[in-house]
Structure formats: structure tokens, C-alpha cells
Design a protein around this motif. Structure first.
Motif, PDB file in Angstrom:
ATOM      1  N   ARG A   2       0.847  -1.173   0.000  1.00  0.00           N
ATOM      2  CA  ARG A   2       0.000   0.000   0.000  1.00  0.00           C
ATOM      3  C   ARG A   2       0.888   1.230   0.000  1.00  0.00           C
ATOM      4  O   ARG A   2       1.651   1.445   0.936  1.00  0.00           O
ATOM      5  CB  ARG A   2      -0.901  -0.013   1.223  1.00  0.00           C
ATOM      6  CG  ARG A   2      -1.964   1.058   1.170  1.00  0.00           C
ATOM      7  CD  ARG A   2      -2.904   0.923   2.319  1.00  0.00           C
ATOM      8  NE  ARG A   2      -2.270   1.500   3.495  1.00  0.00           N
ATOM      9  CZ  ARG A   2      -2.759   1.422   4.710  1.00  0.00           C
ATOM     10  NH1 ARG A   2      -3.858   0.760   4.922  1.00  0.00           N
ATOM     11  NH2 ARG A   2      -2.143   1.982   5.707  1.00  0.00           N
ATOM     12  N   SER A   4       1.478   5.170   0.388  1.00  0.00           N
ATOM     13  CA  SER A   4       0.821   6.190   1.200  1.00  0.00           C
ATOM     14  C   SER A   4       0.299   7.328   0.320  1.00  0.00           C
ATOM     15  O   SER A   4       0.574   7.384  -0.884  1.00  0.00           O
ATOM     16  CB  SER A   4       1.807   6.741   2.231  1.00  0.00           C
ATOM     17  OG  SER A   4       2.761   7.563   1.585  1.00  0.00           O
ATOM     18  N   THR A   5      -0.391   8.244   0.970  1.00  0.00           N
ATOM     19  CA  THR A   5      -0.875   9.422   0.238  1.00  0.00           C
ATOM     20  C   THR A   5       0.294  10.253  -0.276  1.00  0.00           C
ATOM     21  O   THR A   5       0.132  11.007  -1.232  1.00  0.00           O
ATOM     22  CB  THR A   5      -1.774  10.308   1.130  1.00  0.00           C
ATOM     23  OG1 THR A   5      -1.040  10.673   2.294  1.00  0.00           O
ATOM     24  CG2 THR A   5      -3.055   9.605   1.499  1.00  0.00           C
ATOM     25  N   SER A   7       2.886   9.339  -1.998  1.00  0.00           N
ATOM     26  CA  SER A   7       3.145   8.980  -3.399  1.00  0.00           C
ATOM     27  C   SER A   7       2.019   9.428  -4.310  1.00  0.00           C
ATOM     28  O   SER A   7       2.255   9.967  -5.390  1.00  0.00           O
ATOM     29  CB  SER A   7       3.347   7.472  -3.540  1.00  0.00           C
ATOM     30  OG  SER A   7       4.554   7.088  -2.947  1.00  0.00           O
ATOM     31  N   ARG A   8       0.788   9.197  -3.886  1.00  0.00           N
ATOM     32  CA  ARG A   8      -0.351   9.588  -4.725  1.00  0.00           C
ATOM     33  C   ARG A   8      -0.433  11.101  -4.875  1.00  0.00           C
ATOM     34  O   ARG A   8      -0.592  11.616  -5.982  1.00  0.00           O
ATOM     35  CB  ARG A   8      -1.646   9.017  -4.151  1.00  0.00           C
ATOM     36  CG  ARG A   8      -1.683   7.489  -4.214  1.00  0.00           C
ATOM     37  CD  ARG A   8      -3.046   6.905  -3.911  1.00  0.00           C
ATOM     38  NE  ARG A   8      -3.722   7.435  -2.745  1.00  0.00           N
ATOM     39  CZ  ARG A   8      -3.567   6.982  -1.496  1.00  0.00           C
ATOM     40  NH1 ARG A   8      -2.731   6.003  -1.254  1.00  0.00           N
ATOM     41  NH2 ARG A   8      -4.239   7.511  -0.498  1.00  0.00           N
ATOM     42  N   TYR A   9      -0.318  11.821  -3.765  1.00  0.00           N
ATOM     43  CA  TYR A   9      -0.403  13.275  -3.822  1.00  0.00           C
ATOM     44  C   TYR A   9       0.825  13.881  -4.489  1.00  0.00           C
ATOM     45  O   TYR A   9       0.722  14.865  -5.208  1.00  0.00           O
ATOM     46  CB  TYR A   9      -0.564  13.855  -2.421  1.00  0.00           C
ATOM     47  CG  TYR A   9      -1.930  13.659  -1.801  1.00  0.00           C
ATOM     48  CD1 TYR A   9      -2.936  12.925  -2.441  1.00  0.00           C
ATOM     49  CD2 TYR A   9      -2.223  14.202  -0.566  1.00  0.00           C
ATOM     50  CE1 TYR A   9      -4.172  12.749  -1.856  1.00  0.00           C
ATOM     51  CE2 TYR A   9      -3.466  14.039   0.023  1.00  0.00           C
ATOM     52  CZ  TYR A   9      -4.438  13.312  -0.629  1.00  0.00           C
ATOM     53  OH  TYR A   9      -5.663  13.155  -0.050  1.00  0.00           O
ATOM     54  N   THR A  11       2.606  12.553  -6.851  1.00  0.00           N
ATOM     55  CA  THR A  11       2.438  12.353  -8.296  1.00  0.00           C
ATOM     56  C   THR A  11       1.440  13.351  -8.849  1.00  0.00           C
ATOM     57  O   THR A  11       1.683  13.989  -9.883  1.00  0.00           O
ATOM     58  CB  THR A  11       1.986  10.908  -8.590  1.00  0.00           C
ATOM     59  OG1 THR A  11       2.970  10.007  -8.064  1.00  0.00           O
ATOM     60  CG2 THR A  11       1.821  10.668 -10.083  1.00  0.00           C
ATOM     61  N   ARG A  12       0.336  13.533  -8.158  1.00  0.00           N
ATOM     62  CA  ARG A  12      -0.678  14.496  -8.596  1.00  0.00           C
ATOM     63  C   ARG A  12      -0.101  15.910  -8.644  1.00  0.00           C
ATOM     64  O   ARG A  12      -0.353  16.676  -9.575  1.00  0.00           O
ATOM     65  CB  ARG A  12      -1.878  14.454  -7.645  1.00  0.00           C
ATOM     66  CG  ARG A  12      -3.077  15.196  -8.195  1.00  0.00           C
ATOM     67  CD  ARG A  12      -4.271  15.256  -7.271  1.00  0.00           C
ATOM     68  NE  ARG A  12      -4.578  14.045  -6.557  1.00  0.00           N
ATOM     69  CZ  ARG A  12      -5.450  13.999  -5.543  1.00  0.00           C
ATOM     70  NH1 ARG A  12      -6.098  15.083  -5.156  1.00  0.00           N
ATOM     71  NH2 ARG A  12      -5.684  12.861  -4.928  1.00  0.00           N
ATOM     72  N   THR A  35      -5.745  20.847  -7.111  1.00  0.00           N
ATOM     73  CA  THR A  35      -5.671  19.417  -6.767  1.00  0.00           C
ATOM     74  C   THR A  35      -6.461  19.031  -5.520  1.00  0.00           C
ATOM     75  O   THR A  35      -6.730  17.854  -5.322  1.00  0.00           O
ATOM     76  CB  THR A  35      -4.210  18.979  -6.537  1.00  0.00           C
ATOM     77  OG1 THR A  35      -3.682  19.697  -5.413  1.00  0.00           O
ATOM     78  CG2 THR A  35      -3.359  19.208  -7.779  1.00  0.00           C
ATOM     79  N   VAL A  76       7.090   7.623 -12.321  1.00  0.00           N
ATOM     80  CA  VAL A  76       6.323   7.440 -11.090  1.00  0.00           C
ATOM     81  C   VAL A  76       7.191   6.712 -10.064  1.00  0.00           C
ATOM     82  O   VAL A  76       7.141   7.011  -8.872  1.00  0.00           O
ATOM     83  CB  VAL A  76       5.000   6.685 -11.361  1.00  0.00           C
ATOM     84  CG1 VAL A  76       4.257   6.398 -10.062  1.00  0.00           C
ATOM     85  CG2 VAL A  76       4.112   7.487 -12.313  1.00  0.00           C
ATOM     86  N   VAL A  80       7.873   7.787  -6.129  1.00  0.00           N
ATOM     87  CA  VAL A  80       7.658   6.876  -4.998  1.00  0.00           C
ATOM     88  C   VAL A  80       8.943   6.723  -4.199  1.00  0.00           C
ATOM     89  O   VAL A  80       8.931   6.789  -2.963  1.00  0.00           O
ATOM     90  CB  VAL A  80       7.131   5.506  -5.476  1.00  0.00           C
ATOM     91  CG1 VAL A  80       7.115   4.489  -4.344  1.00  0.00           C
ATOM     92  CG2 VAL A  80       5.741   5.656  -6.088  1.00  0.00           C
ATOM     93  N   GLU A  84       8.470   7.822  -0.249  1.00  0.00           N
ATOM     94  CA  GLU A  84       8.188   6.746   0.708  1.00  0.00           C
ATOM     95  C   GLU A  84       9.459   6.409   1.477  1.00  0.00           C
ATOM     96  O   GLU A  84      10.507   6.224   0.885  1.00  0.00           O
ATOM     97  CB  GLU A  84       7.678   5.498  -0.025  1.00  0.00           C
ATOM     98  CG  GLU A  84       6.398   5.699  -0.801  1.00  0.00           C
ATOM     99  CD  GLU A  84       5.165   5.909   0.060  1.00  0.00           C
ATOM    100  OE1 GLU A  84       5.184   5.593   1.274  1.00  0.00           O
ATOM    101  OE2 GLU A  84       4.165   6.396  -0.483  1.00  0.00           O
TER     102      GLU A  84
END
Length: 138
Positions: A2, A4-5, A7-9, A11-12, A35, A76, A80, A84
């Protein structure tokens, strides 16, 4: 596994910077409004992205953030790795120290499985660049 936010945030956030580069450096306030990520959280991520050499920052009234290299050169996987603390597919290890101090490390029958899965994950993440993600936007 999983992510975390972070990596997602992250990337965004970098997609937003890449998408809006034509306007010059992009401020955290601008990114936040587009965003939905809080400015405080973004500042934390920006520090890590700068340290990893993915973002450059300019101070002042026309300041903000730009990519440190072309969008086609940032994957990406790079994002990460930058954000992370410990990315690994091992259910038994919560941190690098936990795994290193495990008494079964040398005889663990599943160690190779998790390491190969982790490698496969990064091979996949490394195939996606910011540029390729920009092209997929509507």
C-alpha cells in the motif's frame, strides 16, 4: 503493498506542475486550489521532491516550483522512491530495521518472492513518466 498518500499526492502535484509549466513557476497555493491537496501537506512533499532532484523552487513574488528535469525523464517510480520511507512488499517487515534484525532473514523461504515482487512493482512504476500521464489526460 500500500503506497501512502505521499506517493499519490506527490504524483498528482508533479503532474500539475508539468501541466502548468507554460505559466512559469507554480505556487503551492495554485496547486492546492487545482488538486485539493492542503498547502501544508504539499510543502512537506515539496521538500522531499527537491531533495530528490525532481523539483526546483524559486522564491519571491513570481516564485514557485518547476520540474528539475523534463517530464519525460521523471517516472512514477522516481516519485515513490523520493516520498516513501520504506517501500517493500514484505508483510512481515514494517521498516528496514525490522527486516534486517529478523532472525529468519537468511532462511526465510519467501524473501525472494517479496524481493522479486518489489522489483516488478518498480519496473512497472518506472514505465510511466509524467509526460506519459499528461498525454493520458482528457
Amino acid at each position: 503493498m500500500r503506497l501512502s498518500t505521499k506517493s499519490r499526492y506527490g504524483t498528482r502535484m508533479l503532474i500539475d506542475i508539468a501541466e502548468n509549466y507554460h505559466s512559469g513557476p507554480v505556487s503551492v497555493a495554485e496547486i492546492a486550489s487545482r488538486t485539493g491537496i492542503s498547502e501544508k501537506y504539499m510543502e512537506k512533499l515539496i521538500r522531499r521532491l527537491k531533495k530528490a532532484g525532481l523539483v526546483l523552487s524559486k522564491r519571491g513574488p513570481k516564485g514557485g516550483h518547476v520540474l528539475a528535469k523534463p517530464a519525460a525523464s521523471i517516472t512514477v517510480g522516481d516519485i515513490v522512491r523520493a516520498l516513501e520511507e520504506w517501500v517493500v512488499l514484505k508483510g512481515c517487515s514494517l521498516s528496514r530495521d525490522t527486516c534486517a534484525s529478523c532472525s529468519r532473514l537468511e532462511s526465510c523461504p519467501t524473501k525472494d518472492v517479496w524481493e522479486k515482487a518489489n522489483q516488478a512493482m518498480f519496473e512497472t512504476l518506472d514505465t510511466y513518466t509524467l509526460q506519459s500521464l499528461l498525454k493520458s489526460l482528457p
